[in-house]
Write an enzyme that holds these catalytic residues in place. Sequence first.
Site, PDB file in Angstrom:
ATOM      1  N   HIS A  15     -10.154   5.784   2.457  1.00 59.37           N
ATOM      2  CA  HIS A  15      -9.370   4.957   1.540  1.00 59.37           C
ATOM      3  C   HIS A  15     -10.230   3.831   0.965  1.00 59.37           C
ATOM      4  O   HIS A  15     -10.120   3.490  -0.210  1.00 59.37           O
ATOM      5  CB  HIS A  15      -8.136   4.396   2.245  1.00 59.37           C
ATOM      6  CG  HIS A  15      -7.099   5.436   2.522  1.00 59.37           C
ATOM      7  ND1 HIS A  15      -5.863   5.413   1.935  1.00 59.37           N
ATOM      8  CD2 HIS A  15      -7.122   6.536   3.311  1.00 59.37           C
ATOM      9  CE1 HIS A  15      -5.160   6.452   2.361  1.00 59.37           C
ATOM     10  NE2 HIS A  15      -5.912   7.145   3.193  1.00 59.37           N
ATOM     11  N   ASP A 115      -3.049  -0.225  -1.371  1.00 55.99           N
ATOM     12  CA  ASP A 115      -3.063   1.171  -0.957  1.00 55.99           C
ATOM     13  C   ASP A 115      -1.638   1.587  -0.602  1.00 55.99           C
ATOM     14  O   ASP A 115      -0.823   0.755  -0.188  1.00 55.99           O
ATOM     15  CB  ASP A 115      -3.969   1.298   0.273  1.00 55.99           C
ATOM     16  CG  ASP A 115      -4.209   2.730   0.687  1.00 55.99           C
ATOM     17  OD1 ASP A 115      -3.301   3.314   1.313  1.00 55.99           O
ATOM     18  OD2 ASP A 115      -5.289   3.253   0.401  1.00 55.99           O
ATOM     19  N   THR A 137      -4.554   6.968  -3.047  1.00 55.99           N
ATOM     20  CA  THR A 137      -5.933   7.401  -2.869  1.00 55.99           C
ATOM     21  C   THR A 137      -6.096   8.903  -2.652  1.00 55.99           C
ATOM     22  O   THR A 137      -7.207   9.404  -2.709  1.00 55.99           O
ATOM     23  CB  THR A 137      -6.579   6.678  -1.668  1.00 55.99           C
ATOM     24  OG1 THR A 137      -5.788   6.923  -0.515  1.00 55.99           O
ATOM     25  CG2 THR A 137      -6.689   5.210  -1.925  1.00 55.99           C
TER      26      THR A 137
END
Length: 193
Positions: A15, A115, A137
């Site tokens: 990530h 994220d 991601t």
Amino acid sequence: MKFELIFVPYPVIGHLRSTVEMAKLLVERETRLSISVIILPLLSVDDISTSAYISALVATSNDRLHYEVISCEDQTTTELHVENHIPRVKRAVAKLVDGYSSLPDSPRLAGVVVDMFCTSVIDVANEFGVPCYLFYTSNVGVLALGLHVQMLYDKKVYNATETDFEDSEALLDVPTLQKNGHVASVILYQINK
């Protein structure tokens, strides 16, 4: 006018790498944009190459692409790792914002990009009164499948339990996935306004 985005990737190397590459692309394409990537303590730092990668990022920090590493003061469980670091993220954002005020022609904080596994950071964006965007991601195929299955569920297209298709050879058409060729996409979705 200059603008600043703050990225908060999920603390695993895959990530982090995806987020860093996205940040690089954005600052290359927009000269008025600067980005700070806040790096939480990684959940598993089991090799030297990961530490070397983070050290290399910090060494290349500049006024357009900056890396802020939050040190690990205590070990936490995977489930609470991001949540336990929220106070440190707030302090890092406040430090960045305070730093802007001392610069001539300082950038304006335009948003926080989190994220998909760091949604608890949305509260930080809200505290600073800026939009928060979700950065996905994973590859677009996984996203397309997830959104399609959710749509089928929402529209009650299938009335089935988990075991109904256990040994089935039923096909699920996913119109957003192409049979021949690859689809590439980046989706930033504002989630707090």
